[in-house]
Design an enzyme around this catalytic site. Structure first.
Site, PDB file in Angstrom:
ATOM      1  N   LYS A  99     -18.087  20.979 -20.077  1.00  0.00           N
ATOM      2  CA  LYS A  99     -18.437  21.653 -21.338  1.00  0.00           C
ATOM      3  C   LYS A  99     -18.273  21.901 -22.149  1.00  0.00           C
ATOM      4  O   LYS A  99     -18.351  21.772 -23.174  1.00  0.00           O
ATOM      5  CB  LYS A  99     -20.378  21.957 -20.178  1.00  0.00           C
ATOM      6  CG  LYS A  99     -21.398  20.528 -19.768  1.00  0.00           C
ATOM      7  CD  LYS A  99     -22.272  21.576 -19.001  1.00  0.00           C
ATOM      8  CE  LYS A  99     -23.405  19.400 -18.808  1.00  0.00           C
ATOM      9  NZ  LYS A  99     -24.838  20.360 -18.631  1.00  0.00           N
ATOM     10  N   ASP A 157     -28.448  18.339 -23.530  1.00  0.00           N
ATOM     11  CA  ASP A 157     -29.577  19.053 -22.751  1.00  0.00           C
ATOM     12  C   ASP A 157     -30.373  19.568 -23.270  1.00  0.00           C
ATOM     13  O   ASP A 157     -31.222  20.257 -22.705  1.00  0.00           O
ATOM     14  CB  ASP A 157     -27.719  19.925 -21.449  1.00  0.00           C
ATOM     15  CG  ASP A 157     -27.675  19.133 -20.504  1.00  0.00           C
ATOM     16  OD1 ASP A 157     -28.481  18.060 -19.724  1.00  0.00           O
ATOM     17  OD2 ASP A 157     -26.800  19.568 -20.518  1.00  0.00           O
ATOM     18  N   LYS A 192      -1.239  -7.688  -4.183  1.00  0.00           N
ATOM     19  CA  LYS A 192      -2.416  -7.198  -3.866  1.00  0.00           C
ATOM     20  C   LYS A 192      -1.954  -5.220  -3.249  1.00  0.00           C
ATOM     21  O   LYS A 192      -0.744  -5.027  -2.766  1.00  0.00           O
ATOM     22  CB  LYS A 192      -3.055  -6.823  -2.819  1.00  0.00           C
ATOM     23  CG  LYS A 192      -4.359  -5.852  -2.242  1.00  0.00           C
ATOM     24  CD  LYS A 192      -4.781  -5.768  -0.980  1.00  0.00           C
ATOM     25  CE  LYS A 192      -5.438  -5.168  -0.934  1.00  0.00           C
ATOM     26  NZ  LYS A 192      -6.335  -4.513   1.205  1.00  0.00           N
ATOM     27  N   HIS A 209       0.733  -1.190   0.595  1.00  0.00           N
ATOM     28  CA  HIS A 209      -0.178   0.035   0.069  1.00  0.00           C
ATOM     29  C   HIS A 209       0.954   0.899  -0.113  1.00  0.00           C
ATOM     30  O   HIS A 209       1.627   0.763   0.681  1.00  0.00           O
ATOM     31  CB  HIS A 209      -1.092   0.144   1.049  1.00  0.00           C
ATOM     32  CG  HIS A 209      -1.715  -1.048   0.755  1.00  0.00           C
ATOM     33  ND1 HIS A 209      -1.555  -2.314   1.451  1.00  0.00           N
ATOM     34  CD2 HIS A 209      -3.038  -0.807   0.977  1.00  0.00           C
ATOM     35  CE1 HIS A 209      -2.605  -3.366   2.006  1.00  0.00           C
ATOM     36  NE2 HIS A 209      -3.566  -2.708   1.762  1.00  0.00           N
TER      37      HIS A 209
HETATM   38  P1  NAP Z   1     -24.760  27.694 -13.085  1.00  0.00           P
HETATM   39  O1  NAP Z   1     -23.887  28.237 -14.668  1.00  0.00           O
HETATM   40  O2  NAP Z   1     -24.019  27.557 -12.235  1.00  0.00           O
HETATM   41  O3  NAP Z   1     -25.883  29.138 -13.504  1.00  0.00           O
HETATM   42  C1  NAP Z   1     -26.114  29.224 -11.457  1.00  0.00           C
HETATM   43  C2  NAP Z   1     -26.869  29.925 -12.199  1.00  0.00           C
HETATM   44  O4  NAP Z   1     -28.454  30.393 -10.450  1.00  0.00           O
HETATM   45  C3  NAP Z   1     -26.658  31.863 -12.182  1.00  0.00           C
HETATM   46  O5  NAP Z   1     -27.053  32.993 -12.747  1.00  0.00           O
HETATM   47  C4  NAP Z   1     -26.680  32.062 -10.256  1.00  0.00           C
HETATM   48  O6  NAP Z   1     -26.096  33.602 -11.092  1.00  0.00           O
HETATM   49  C5  NAP Z   1     -27.800  31.514 -10.327  1.00  0.00           C
HETATM   50  N1  NAP Z   1     -27.934  31.241  -8.392  1.00  0.00           N
HETATM   51  C6  NAP Z   1     -26.826  30.189  -8.521  1.00  0.00           C
HETATM   52  N2  NAP Z   1     -27.339  31.038  -6.925  1.00  0.00           N
HETATM   53  C7  NAP Z   1     -28.615  31.660  -6.561  1.00  0.00           C
HETATM   54  C8  NAP Z   1     -28.552  32.275  -5.749  1.00  0.00           C
HETATM   55  N3  NAP Z   1     -29.139  31.418  -4.382  1.00  0.00           N
HETATM   56  N4  NAP Z   1     -30.000  33.228  -6.021  1.00  0.00           N
HETATM   57  C9  NAP Z   1     -30.330  33.864  -7.513  1.00  0.00           C
HETATM   58  N5  NAP Z   1     -29.549  33.533  -8.465  1.00  0.00           N
HETATM   59  C10 NAP Z   1     -28.816  32.207  -7.969  1.00  0.00           C
HETATM   60  O7  NAP Z   1     -25.508  26.386 -12.930  1.00  0.00           O
HETATM   61  P2  NAP Z   1     -26.599  25.933 -14.056  1.00  0.00           P
HETATM   62  O8  NAP Z   1     -25.202  24.726 -14.524  1.00  0.00           O
HETATM   63  O9  NAP Z   1     -27.004  26.645 -16.035  1.00  0.00           O
HETATM   64  O10 NAP Z   1     -27.282  25.345 -13.283  1.00  0.00           O
HETATM   65  C11 NAP Z   1     -28.713  25.524 -13.005  1.00  0.00           C
HETATM   66  C12 NAP Z   1     -29.792  25.030 -12.397  1.00  0.00           C
HETATM   67  O11 NAP Z   1     -29.949  23.664 -13.260  1.00  0.00           O
HETATM   68  C13 NAP Z   1     -28.661  23.810 -11.143  1.00  0.00           C
HETATM   69  O12 NAP Z   1     -29.290  24.424 -10.247  1.00  0.00           O
HETATM   70  C14 NAP Z   1     -29.886  22.641 -11.394  1.00  0.00           C
HETATM   71  O13 NAP Z   1     -31.149  23.037 -10.763  1.00  0.00           O
HETATM   72  C15 NAP Z   1     -30.448  23.157 -13.143  1.00  0.00           C
HETATM   73  N6  NAP Z   1     -29.838  22.076 -13.563  1.00  0.00           N
HETATM   74  C16 NAP Z   1     -30.480  20.438 -14.105  1.00  0.00           C
HETATM   75  C17 NAP Z   1     -30.487  19.750 -14.649  1.00  0.00           C
HETATM   76  C18 NAP Z   1     -31.505  18.818 -15.881  1.00  0.00           C
HETATM   77  O14 NAP Z   1     -31.177  17.655 -16.283  1.00  0.00           O
HETATM   78  N7  NAP Z   1     -32.798  18.469 -14.962  1.00  0.00           N
HETATM   79  C19 NAP Z   1     -29.112  19.345 -15.319  1.00  0.00           C
HETATM   80  C20 NAP Z   1     -28.949  20.596 -15.142  1.00  0.00           C
HETATM   81  C21 NAP Z   1     -28.223  21.730 -13.701  1.00  0.00           C
HETATM   82  P3  NAP Z   1     -25.163  34.995 -10.608  1.00  0.00           P
HETATM   83  O15 NAP Z   1     -24.767  34.535 -11.696  1.00  0.00           O
HETATM   84  O16 NAP Z   1     -25.576  35.803  -9.645  1.00  0.00           O
HETATM   85  O17 NAP Z   1     -24.575  33.767  -9.477  1.00  0.00           O
END
Ligand code: NAP
Length: 494
Positions: free
Chosen positions: A282, A319, A136, A111
């Site tokens: 991404k 997505d 191992k 290990h």
């Molecule tokens: P991201 O690039 O980090 O963007 C997050 C966004 O949310 C930014 O606009 C941020 O605003 C805002 N935000 C974060 N905390 C906040 C708060 N407390 N109050 C107000 N605004 C806030 O994230 P993303 O990849 O776009 O993902 C966003 C959401 O999509 C995730 O939270 C997740 O739930 C959802 N999602 C869903 C899927 C699905 O397949 N269903 C897949 C991926 C993500 P600021 O610019 O002010 O920081």
């Protein structure tokens, strides 16, 4: 085969745990004698064993708990052999001084808890000469690519070798070693009791990763990101592979942003057949792919890499398609009109998901307005994509046909929060919350009580995974199986 390590301080607990695991299908267990609070009573431990046992007694330097002298430890190991234990674990520095005796098989182990050293191949060769039935070799992975070096040892070993890496970067190698011929892997006896860094529990190894089904012909798929520990993608994809009886396995790899390219190159040896891609990779995964599809290029982000018939990597963004399909499904609720042409949409958030959905809605002919907590960022995205912007403070004054939440507001554990006040909602509007955990967010609950149509992030998540699955396997995805698996994965809070 999975060897389940049991570390309990009392003999009867050790034996009880062993019987429980055997009833659940464990075929081999490791007794960590160094965990026992008093001198091991080997005859008692070995008496009614329901499966073969590996006896191990680790020193503190090897992450063990042995508190006695080295002489006492050696005496216990020798006694275990004399008492006919099935396997004895002997560290490589002592293996030469403990002779083979009776039917006990010798596991010669090494290990390294700090690194996967440069000379690991030499260490392995030396171990193979120590009269081992099984070698191992377990090292700490400090980079994701370290696992490739250790798995190569397993694949090319002259003596059957259990080899994998510890730590978060090494986690998947504990599963993948089966593909390269490891006689077994190690797992912990309980989810909460990790006996070594990055260890996977027996139940996960058996039920989620179906370790015992993995062989040389198993095709490997993976999700890459940082962090990756809580990804639900392995749950969904492995459930679908199992349902379709495919000899495929899907594992998570944590890859830091600055190590992506070198890791993807090193991983070519693993012959990964498809990747799900998540934050922060991404954007880079569009750049690093020679054949990104049109959506990836438009959105500037890829969430999927898959191999075409000529084994070339192609990138796509499921997505985007999944979000649009989910919106159309939501619109179809009690209506024939699923067209997005001419509809008004308000997007909450200006991150990656917001960008992809805004692109899709604009392409489909909707009039989109973006609003974001950080107004400047929202304004910049709106300007870049050619749509309207309203300040976060004024978002409630809008009356869109479609509202999309692309922020984490309302996500577990903050389930009593909503990004849009109930009084701002109106009859007939479609409310799409991209959050999938929980499935029924406060926003969606408010929307239903205001006669809005709804669409959930859980549906989007299942759809993006099923579109990936179709690219990975060229067959229709079992969406119901995937949806059920995801619901089970988040069930405690739904
Ligand atoms: P991201 O690039 O980090 O963007 C997050 C966004 O949310 C930014 O606009 C941020 O605003 C805002 N935000 C974060 N905390 C906040 C708060 N407390 N109050 C107000 N605004 C806030 O994230 P993303 O990849 O776009 O993902 C966003 C959401 O999509 C995730 O939270 C997740 O739930 C959802 N999602 C869903 C899927 C699905 O397949 N269903 C897949 C991926 C993500 P600021 O610019 O002010 O920081």
């Amino acid at each position: 085969m999975i060897c389940v390590s049991i570390g309990r301080t009392r003999h009867h607990k050790m034996i009880e745990e062993h019987h429980k695991l055997a009833a659940e299908g464990a075929e081999l267990v490791e007794y960590r004698l160094d965990y026992l609070g008093r001198q091991p009573d080997l005859q008692r431990l070995l008496a009614d064993r329901p499966t073969p046992i590996v006896a191990t007694c680790r020193r503190p330097a090897d992450y063990g708990r042995w508190r006695g002298t080295e002489e006492q430890r050696m005496a216990i190991l020798r006694a275990a052999i004399v008492d006919g234990v099935d396997y004895i674990d002997l560290e490589d520095d002592i293996a030469g001084s403990v002779p083979r005796y009776g039917k006990t098989k010798r596991i010669v182990s090494h290990h390294n808890f700090s690194e996967t050293p440069e000379d690991i191949e030499d260490v392995h060769q030396r171990m193979c000469r120590l009269d081992a039935d099984i070698v191992k070799i377990v090292t700490m992975a400090n980079t994701p690519a370290d696992i490739v070096r250790v798995l190569k040892l397993v694949a090319q070993a002259p003596v059957p070798t259990v080899g994998f890496c510890m730590g978060e970067f090494g986690m998947a190698s504990r599963i993948l070693c089966a593909k390269y011929g490891a006689p077994f892997t190690y797992a912990s006896f309980s989810e909460d009791r990790e006996l070594a860094p990055g260890q996977i529990s027996f139940r996960q190894m058996k039920n989620l990763y179906r370790y015992d089904k993995i062989n040389a012909g198993t095709k490997v798929y993976a999700v890459i990101g940082d962090p990756i520990g809580h990804s639900l993608s392995p749950l969904i994809h492995n459930a679908a592979f199992e349902h379709d009886k495919l000899n495929n396995i899907y594992v998570p790899f944590r890859i830091p942003a600055d190590a992506l390219l070198e890791t993807l190159r090193a991983f070519e040896w693993l012959q990964i057949q498809g990747y799900s891609i998540t934050i922060p990779h991404k954007e880079a995964c569009v750049e690093y792919c020679d054949f990104p599809d049109e959506t990836c290029q438009t959105v500037g982000a890829a969430n999927t890499w898959y191999r075409d018939a000529s084994q070339r990597w192609r990138a796509s963004n499921t997505d985007y398609d999944a979000a649009l399909a989910t919106i159309r499904q939501g619109l179809a609720e009690g209506s024939e009109d699923v067209s997005l042409q001419g509809k008004t949409a308000l997007i909450l958030g200006a991150g990656g998901v917001s960008r992809a959905i805004t692109h899709g809605l604009l392409k489909a002919g909707s009039a989109v307005t973006i609003t974001n907590r950080t107004n400047k960022r929202g304004e910049a995205l709106a300007q870049e994509l050619g749509c309207r912007h309203v300040t976060w403070e004024n978002r409630g004054a809008q009356t869109p046909d479609i509202l999309v939440n692309c922020t984490p507001i309302g996500m577990f554990p903050n389930m009593d929060e909503s990004p849009f006040a109930p009084q701002w909602l109106h009859d007939g509007m479609l409310v799409f919350d991209t959050i999938y955990n929980p499935e029924n967010t406060l926003l969606l609950k408010d929307a239903r009580s205001h006669n809005c149509k709804t669409a959930s992030g859980l549906e989007m998540f299942v759809r993006q995974a099923s579109l990936q699955y179709e690219r990975f396997t060229q067959r229709e995805a079992p969406m119901d199986v995937m949806r059920d698996a995801l619901r089970r994965g988040i069930s405690p809070i739904n």
